[in-house]
Every structure is written in structure tokens, then in C-alpha cells.
Scaffold this active site. Sequence first.
Site, PDB file in Angstrom:
ATOM      1  N   GLU A   1      14.871  -3.053   6.856  1.00  0.00           N
ATOM      2  CA  GLU A   1      14.695  -4.249   6.009  1.00  0.00           C
ATOM      3  C   GLU A   1      14.950  -3.944   4.536  1.00  0.00           C
ATOM      4  OE1 GLU A   1      12.469  -2.420   7.355  1.00  0.00           O
ATOM      5  OE2 GLU A   1      10.777  -2.125   5.991  1.00  0.00           O
TER       6      GLU A   1
ATOM      7  N   ARG B   1       3.585  12.042  12.500  1.00  0.00           N
ATOM      8  CA  ARG B   1       3.543  11.295  11.231  1.00  0.00           C
ATOM      9  C   ARG B   1       3.965  12.189  10.069  1.00  0.00           C
ATOM     10  NH1 ARG B   1      -2.191   8.963  10.459  1.00  0.00           N
ATOM     11  NH2 ARG B   1      -1.189   7.888   8.720  1.00  0.00           N
TER      12      ARG B   1
ATOM     13  N   CYS C   1       8.783   2.101  11.184  1.00  0.00           N
ATOM     14  CA  CYS C   1       7.980   3.139  10.532  1.00  0.00           C
ATOM     15  C   CYS C   1       6.506   3.100  10.968  1.00  0.00           C
ATOM     16  CB  CYS C   1       8.179   3.062   9.021  1.00  0.00           C
ATOM     17  SG  CYS C   1       7.946   4.663   8.250  1.00  0.00           S
TER      18      CYS C   1
ATOM     19  N   GLY D   1       4.335   0.596   6.489  1.00  0.00           N
ATOM     20  CA  GLY D   1       3.180   0.546   5.592  1.00  0.00           C
ATOM     21  C   GLY D   1       2.354   1.789   5.843  1.00  0.00           C
ATOM     22  N   GLU D   2       1.097   1.610   6.097  1.00  0.00           N
ATOM     23  CA  GLU D   2       0.185   2.738   6.357  1.00  0.00           C
ATOM     24  C   GLU D   2      -0.500   2.460   7.694  1.00  0.00           C
ATOM     25  OE1 GLU D   2      -2.146   5.095   6.563  1.00  0.00           O
ATOM     26  OE2 GLU D   2      -0.598   6.290   5.575  1.00  0.00           O
ATOM     27  N   SER D   3      -0.140   3.214   8.709  1.00  0.00           N
ATOM     28  CA  SER D   3      -0.621   2.884  10.049  1.00  0.00           C
ATOM     29  C   SER D   3      -2.147   2.974  10.183  1.00  0.00           C
ATOM     30  CB  SER D   3       0.063   3.774  11.088  1.00  0.00           C
ATOM     31  OG  SER D   3      -0.146   5.138  10.804  1.00  0.00           O
TER      32      SER D   3
ATOM     33  N   ILE E   1      10.785   6.548   4.347  1.00  0.00           N
ATOM     34  CA  ILE E   1       9.676   6.664   3.392  1.00  0.00           C
ATOM     35  C   ILE E   1       8.468   7.250   4.124  1.00  0.00           C
ATOM     36  CG2 ILE E   1       8.164   5.439   1.767  1.00  0.00           C
ATOM     37  CD1 ILE E   1      10.325   3.194   1.702  1.00  0.00           C
ATOM     38  N   ARG E   2       8.105   8.470   3.783  1.00  0.00           N
ATOM     39  CA  ARG E   2       7.010   9.163   4.498  1.00  0.00           C
ATOM     40  C   ARG E   2       7.097   8.877   6.000  1.00  0.00           C
ATOM     41  NH1 ARG E   2       2.997  11.315   1.973  1.00  0.00           N
ATOM     42  NH2 ARG E   2       1.397  10.624   3.402  1.00  0.00           N
TER      43      ARG E   2
ATOM     44  N   HIS F   1      13.406   2.168   7.453  1.00  0.00           N
ATOM     45  CA  HIS F   1      13.173   0.793   6.992  1.00  0.00           C
ATOM     46  C   HIS F   1      14.476  -0.003   6.917  1.00  0.00           C
ATOM     47  CE1 HIS F   1       8.925   1.054   5.573  1.00  0.00           C
ATOM     48  NE2 HIS F   1       9.207   2.346   5.584  1.00  0.00           N
TER      49      HIS F   1
HETATM   50  N1  GLN Z   1       3.381   7.568   6.662  1.00  0.00           N
HETATM   51  C1  GLN Z   1       2.995   6.270   7.099  1.00  0.00           C
HETATM   52  C2  GLN Z   1       1.984   6.349   8.257  1.00  0.00           C
HETATM   53  O1  GLN Z   1       1.705   7.387   8.714  1.00  0.00           O
HETATM   54  C3  GLN Z   1       4.206   5.450   7.537  1.00  0.00           C
HETATM   55  C4  GLN Z   1       5.128   5.237   6.363  1.00  0.00           C
HETATM   56  C5  GLN Z   1       5.920   3.992   6.384  1.00  0.00           C
HETATM   57  O2  GLN Z   1       5.652   3.041   7.152  1.00  0.00           O
HETATM   58  N2  GLN Z   1       6.896   3.931   5.522  1.00  0.00           N
HETATM   59  O3  GLN Z   1       1.506   5.351   8.676  1.00  0.00           O
END
Ligand code: GLN
Length: 203
Positions: free
Chosen positions: A175, A109, A82, A51-53, A137-138, A173
Site C-alpha cells: 500500500e 518478527r 506485515c 503496524g504493531e502486531s 518496515i521492521r 507494504h
Molecule cells: N515489527 C512489527 C511487528 O512485529 C511489524 C511491522 C510492520 O507491520 N511494518 O508487529
Amino acid sequence: MTGKATTIGVLAVQGDYEAHSAAFAELGMATCPVKTVEDLAGVTALVMPGGESTAMLRLLKRSGLDASLREFVRKQPVFATCAGCILLARQVLHPEQESFAALDVTVERNAYGRQNESAICMVETTLPGGDLEAVFIRAPRIQQMGPSVEALAWRDGFPVLVRQGGILAATFHPELASDRRIHQLFLQMVETNLQQNTSNFRA
Ligand code: GLN
């Protein structure tokens, strides 16, 4: 399969937690969402999803879950993917960010440039069954790891799946792919932990 005493929680404050629950369900393992300190107290193992940490950290602080999580990740099995891996890392760069520092790695990151922000690659692994399909993903990149960390898969020579004691962490990921070897591995780790705890208890 794991014994009755196992309850796997999936941290459900932000990110793709539902995909993890679905992946474990495919393996016949029910999971429960963890949103509060009370939820966490009821589980024996935890998944920290992608997700977004930064957003996750903020929400964890707001709910008061951060302090209990900090303790949990040092004692119980944890599967982090991630953003979850970023939260567990000893050091976070680009930009620097606080973390639970339970996994002896340095992560950068969003380390794959814009062009390559998201990618699906086959990665080399020591898990039986050959190369793994990995959805990035990112994604962060593990730049350094300590001596107690074992790499289990690599992309371009950098570790992307690592294990340290009861922690399993992926920068991608699992999952979101159909290969369930990594979720299966975590279930084995949980089972081993349970057996060890039971024998300690008996000793
Ligand atoms: N770029 C996100 C972060 O810095 C992590 C991306 C992800 O969990 N797919 O938190």
C-alpha cells in the site's frame, strides 16, 4: 470489477489502514473501516494492515473483535500485510506470540537486523509485469511454509508474498508503493470467491 455484494473492510484498530483504503480507492473500490464486531459482520473481505502486531492483538482483545476475527479469517478472503501477516501466521517467533493461525507459515518478527530495519527493494515475483517494488518496515521473515501455501515473490530467497486459499499475505507494504498489482490480485481473489459462493448457493 467485483460485484455489488462485495464489501471490503479494512481493520482499523491500529497501523497504516488508511493507506490501504487509498490504494483500493485508486482502483475504484470503496472500503469501510472495521473497528467493531458489528463492522466485521457487514463485510465480505478484510484487509489486515501493517503496524504493531502486539498492540493490535491487545486492542482486538479489548474490543472483543478477536473471537469473530478468528472465525472470519478461516472463511472469507483476507489480505494481510506485515503485522497483519504476523497475526495470521500459524507460528510466530522472536519473540513467540499468539496468533490466529490461519496461514500455514512460521514467521520471525523483526527479522532483518537493525541496519536493515527498513528498506525498499525490487523483489522477484511470478505476478505478470516483472519485479515488484517492496517497502519493508521492521518486517517479519517467512521461515517456513506448508504445502498448501504458494509463494508469489521472494527477497533473498525467502518468500515475501504468499497465497493460501482466500488468504493473500505480504511481509512488506504494497500500500506504500505505487504498484497496485497486489491490491488488484486481491480484488480478483474476492471476485472468484464471490462467484464460487454464488454457484455453491445455486447448486
Ligand atoms: N515489527 C512489527 C511487528 O512485529 C511489524 C511491522 C510492520 O507491520 N511494518 O508487529
